[in-house]
Each structure stands twice: as structure tokens, then as C-alpha cells.
Design an enzyme around this catalytic site. Sequence first.
Site, PDB file in Angstrom:
ATOM      1  N   HIS A 183     -43.958 -10.303  -1.163  1.00  0.00           N
ATOM      2  CA  HIS A 183     -42.950  -9.500  -0.455  1.00  0.00           C
ATOM      3  C   HIS A 183     -41.750  -9.221  -1.362  1.00  0.00           C
ATOM      4  O   HIS A 183     -41.566  -9.888  -2.382  1.00  0.00           O
ATOM      5  CB  HIS A 183     -42.486 -10.216   0.814  1.00  0.00           C
TER       6      HIS A 183
ATOM      7  N   LYS B 125     -36.656 -10.777   1.282  1.00  0.00           N
ATOM      8  CA  LYS B 125     -37.267 -11.455   2.445  1.00  0.00           C
ATOM      9  C   LYS B 125     -36.762 -12.892   2.531  1.00  0.00           C
ATOM     10  O   LYS B 125     -36.654 -13.590   1.531  1.00  0.00           O
ATOM     11  CB  LYS B 125     -38.798 -11.443   2.335  1.00  0.00           C
TER      12      LYS B 125
HETATM   13  P1  NAD Z   1     -33.345  -7.167   7.652  1.00  0.00           P
HETATM   14  O1  NAD Z   1     -32.629  -8.346   7.098  1.00  0.00           O
HETATM   15  O2  NAD Z   1     -33.331  -5.873   6.893  1.00  0.00           O
HETATM   16  O3  NAD Z   1     -32.823  -6.834   9.133  1.00  0.00           O
HETATM   17  C1  NAD Z   1     -32.489  -7.807  10.081  1.00  0.00           C
HETATM   18  C2  NAD Z   1     -31.327  -7.244  10.906  1.00  0.00           C
HETATM   19  O4  NAD Z   1     -31.067  -8.165  11.972  1.00  0.00           O
HETATM   20  C3  NAD Z   1     -30.033  -7.107  10.086  1.00  0.00           C
HETATM   21  O5  NAD Z   1     -29.491  -5.820  10.266  1.00  0.00           O
HETATM   22  C4  NAD Z   1     -29.128  -8.189  10.666  1.00  0.00           C
HETATM   23  O6  NAD Z   1     -27.747  -7.848  10.630  1.00  0.00           O
HETATM   24  C5  NAD Z   1     -29.648  -8.235  12.102  1.00  0.00           C
HETATM   25  N1  NAD Z   1     -29.250  -9.460  12.798  1.00  0.00           N
HETATM   26  C6  NAD Z   1     -29.056 -10.693  12.302  1.00  0.00           C
HETATM   27  N2  NAD Z   1     -28.598 -11.521  13.251  1.00  0.00           N
HETATM   28  C7  NAD Z   1     -28.490 -10.790  14.381  1.00  0.00           C
HETATM   29  C8  NAD Z   1     -28.053 -11.094  15.699  1.00  0.00           C
HETATM   30  N3  NAD Z   1     -27.617 -12.321  16.036  1.00  0.00           N
HETATM   31  N4  NAD Z   1     -28.080 -10.097  16.626  1.00  0.00           N
HETATM   32  C9  NAD Z   1     -28.499  -8.858  16.298  1.00  0.00           C
HETATM   33  N5  NAD Z   1     -28.907  -8.511  15.040  1.00  0.00           N
HETATM   34  C10 NAD Z   1     -28.905  -9.474  14.110  1.00  0.00           C
HETATM   35  O7  NAD Z   1     -34.838  -7.660   7.879  1.00  0.00           O
HETATM   36  P2  NAD Z   1     -36.152  -6.775   8.124  1.00  0.00           P
HETATM   37  O8  NAD Z   1     -36.875  -6.569   6.838  1.00  0.00           O
HETATM   38  O9  NAD Z   1     -35.814  -5.597   8.988  1.00  0.00           O
HETATM   39  O10 NAD Z   1     -37.028  -7.804   8.975  1.00  0.00           O
HETATM   40  C11 NAD Z   1     -36.567  -8.306  10.216  1.00  0.00           C
HETATM   41  C12 NAD Z   1     -37.585  -9.316  10.746  1.00  0.00           C
HETATM   42  O11 NAD Z   1     -38.809  -8.651  11.044  1.00  0.00           O
HETATM   43  C13 NAD Z   1     -37.925 -10.434   9.755  1.00  0.00           C
HETATM   44  O12 NAD Z   1     -38.129 -11.628  10.473  1.00  0.00           O
HETATM   45  C14 NAD Z   1     -39.238  -9.942   9.144  1.00  0.00           C
HETATM   46  O13 NAD Z   1     -40.034 -10.978   8.633  1.00  0.00           O
HETATM   47  C15 NAD Z   1     -39.873  -9.300  10.348  1.00  0.00           C
HETATM   48  N6  NAD Z   1     -40.902  -8.292  10.060  1.00  0.00           N
HETATM   49  C16 NAD Z   1     -41.948  -8.253  10.934  1.00  0.00           C
HETATM   50  C17 NAD Z   1     -42.921  -7.293  10.793  1.00  0.00           C
HETATM   51  C18 NAD Z   1     -44.035  -7.236  11.807  1.00  0.00           C
HETATM   52  O14 NAD Z   1     -44.906  -6.356  11.719  1.00  0.00           O
HETATM   53  N7  NAD Z   1     -44.020  -8.137  12.807  1.00  0.00           N
HETATM   54  C19 NAD Z   1     -42.865  -6.358   9.749  1.00  0.00           C
HETATM   55  C20 NAD Z   1     -41.777  -6.410   8.879  1.00  0.00           C
HETATM   56  C21 NAD Z   1     -40.796  -7.382   9.061  1.00  0.00           C
END
Ligand code: NAD
Length: 241
Positions: free
Chosen positions: A132, A136
Site C-alpha cells: 500500500h 496508510k
Molecule cells: P484518509 O486518512 O485519507 O481519510 C480518513 C479521513 O477520516 C480523514 O479525512 C480524517 O480527517 C477523517 N477522520 C479522522 N477522524 C475522524 C473523526 N473522528 N470523525 C470524522 N472523520 C474523521 O484515509 P483513506 O485512505 O480514505 O482510508 C480511510 C479508511 O478506509 C482506512 O481505514 C482504510 O484502510 C480504509 N479503506 C477501506 C477500503 C475498503 O474497500 N473497505 C478501501 C480503501 C481504504
Amino acid sequence: MKKALRVTLVGAAGRMGQAIIAVANSESAEIISKLDQGDEIRSAGADVLVDFSQPDVANAVSEAGLKSNTPLVIGTTGHSVEQRKTIESASKKLPIVLASNFSVGVNALFWLTEEAARILGDSFDLEIVEMHHRLKKDAPSGTARTLAEILQRQRKTTQLRHGREGMVGERDPFEIGIHAVRGGDIVGDHTVILAGSGERLELTHRAASRETFARGALRAAHWVKGKKPGLYDMRDVLGLK
Ligand code: NAD
């Protein structure tokens, strides 16, 4: 024309949040509330609450869903046992889709992994390698954990080996290796290696963009609306069970 699904999005400013906003229109969804860090998490008025943020938000997301009886789609990965329990207990009253990966290709990989492990049997060594991007936060990825759970069920073992270093000795035939590579802007690669004597099978999925996860999450959001309370995953959504 199909009425747009009203969605509250948690983690809206993040990479996945932005990917979901970009495809919402074409997936018949309207993001009525874009929440990020510092916002109070509420889902009133939404058909579904979609969460792609970070694991410690599990509590607030579950409470918001329960308060307004709003189904949940949770894509966030890396939950602790306690955080997972919170989600499981909310699913007694709400329909919740919790999926480590929303892409159709990865869900095919889950199925193929189960079949390959079953066909090849105990004499093949099992290893998972995931790659990744450098930003991440959790490791190994939620998808690698799901792959490990599938292999653990097949091999009837709980032994996971997270990387190797030093004089580790010969490989234990019951261990399942997991290795997390981080760098650059890799969206997400997963390889399951089944290594036997004289031959090796490798199953690899590579995601080239977040669009596939975003479309899958909104597909799950349409599906979960009106379902009975319970904890579902993407294989339920895709009808693979
Ligand atoms: P990222 O860090 O770009 O985004 C996360 C967002 O959540 C940020 O904008 C952050 O400010 C916000 N956040 C943090 N604490 C918060 C709170 N208390 N309330 C509201 N918002 C809050 O991360 P990302 O790459 O977008 O990934 C997010 C999650 O999704 C990770 O856990 C990642 O592993 C997961 N993910 C899952 C899949 C899937 O298919 N299930 C695919 C990609 C990523």
C-alpha cells in the site's frame, strides 16, 4: 429515474471520502452530509451512513446509527477487538455492512483463495503479501487480515507470522505468513502465495484506483437499506454466499 439514496459520509475529506463524492451522482446517491474530524457524527435524515475514517470512530458511528435507526456501511479497517465488538453489538439492532474491501475483484480473490487452499491441502505453505501507499496507517491491511482468516479456517490454525527477522529457524508448516510493504502511491496490491514442492501458485489482485472501492461501497449502501438487522459483508451484497 431511481430516487437518489441519501447518504451521510464520515471521513469525507479523506482519500476514500473524496472518491465516494466523485462517483456519488453516477451511483444514484446524494451525499447529504459530509463529516470529518471535529464534526459531531449524526445521521438523521439519511438512508445510510457510510464510514471511511479511522477505527476509533467505530463507537460514534454505531451510536449515530442506533440513535436514528440508520443502516451502516463501514469500510474503515484496523478495528481493535473492542471496536469490532461495538459494531457487532450495534448489528443486533441495525443492518450493517462491514467489509475490508469493496472491490468485486478482491471478493473474487477471497473465493479463489478459499478454493485454492482447499484443493492444494496442507502440504502447501501459505503466505500473504500486501502493498500500500506510504500514508496508510494500519498494517497488515484489512484485506490481508480477511485473506488470513480464510486461510486460517481452511488450515485450522491460528498461527500468524508477521514478517521474519534473524535466526527464525525452519518454517513451521502451520504458520501463515503476512507481510506488509509500504511505499509511494500504491492503491492496494494483495498476493496469496501457496508454495509446494516443485510448484507454486500465486493469486494476485491489484487495485489501480479507489473508484472500485467507492462504487462498491455505494452499491452496498443501496443494498443494506431495508435489510434486517445483522452483520453483513461484501459477499452478501454480491450474492456470493
Ligand atoms: P484518509 O486518512 O485519507 O481519510 C480518513 C479521513 O477520516 C480523514 O479525512 C480524517 O480527517 C477523517 N477522520 C479522522 N477522524 C475522524 C473523526 N473522528 N470523525 C470524522 N472523520 C474523521 O484515509 P483513506 O485512505 O480514505 O482510508 C480511510 C479508511 O478506509 C482506512 O481505514 C482504510 O484502510 C480504509 N479503506 C477501506 C477500503 C475498503 O474497500 N473497505 C478501501 C480503501 C481504504
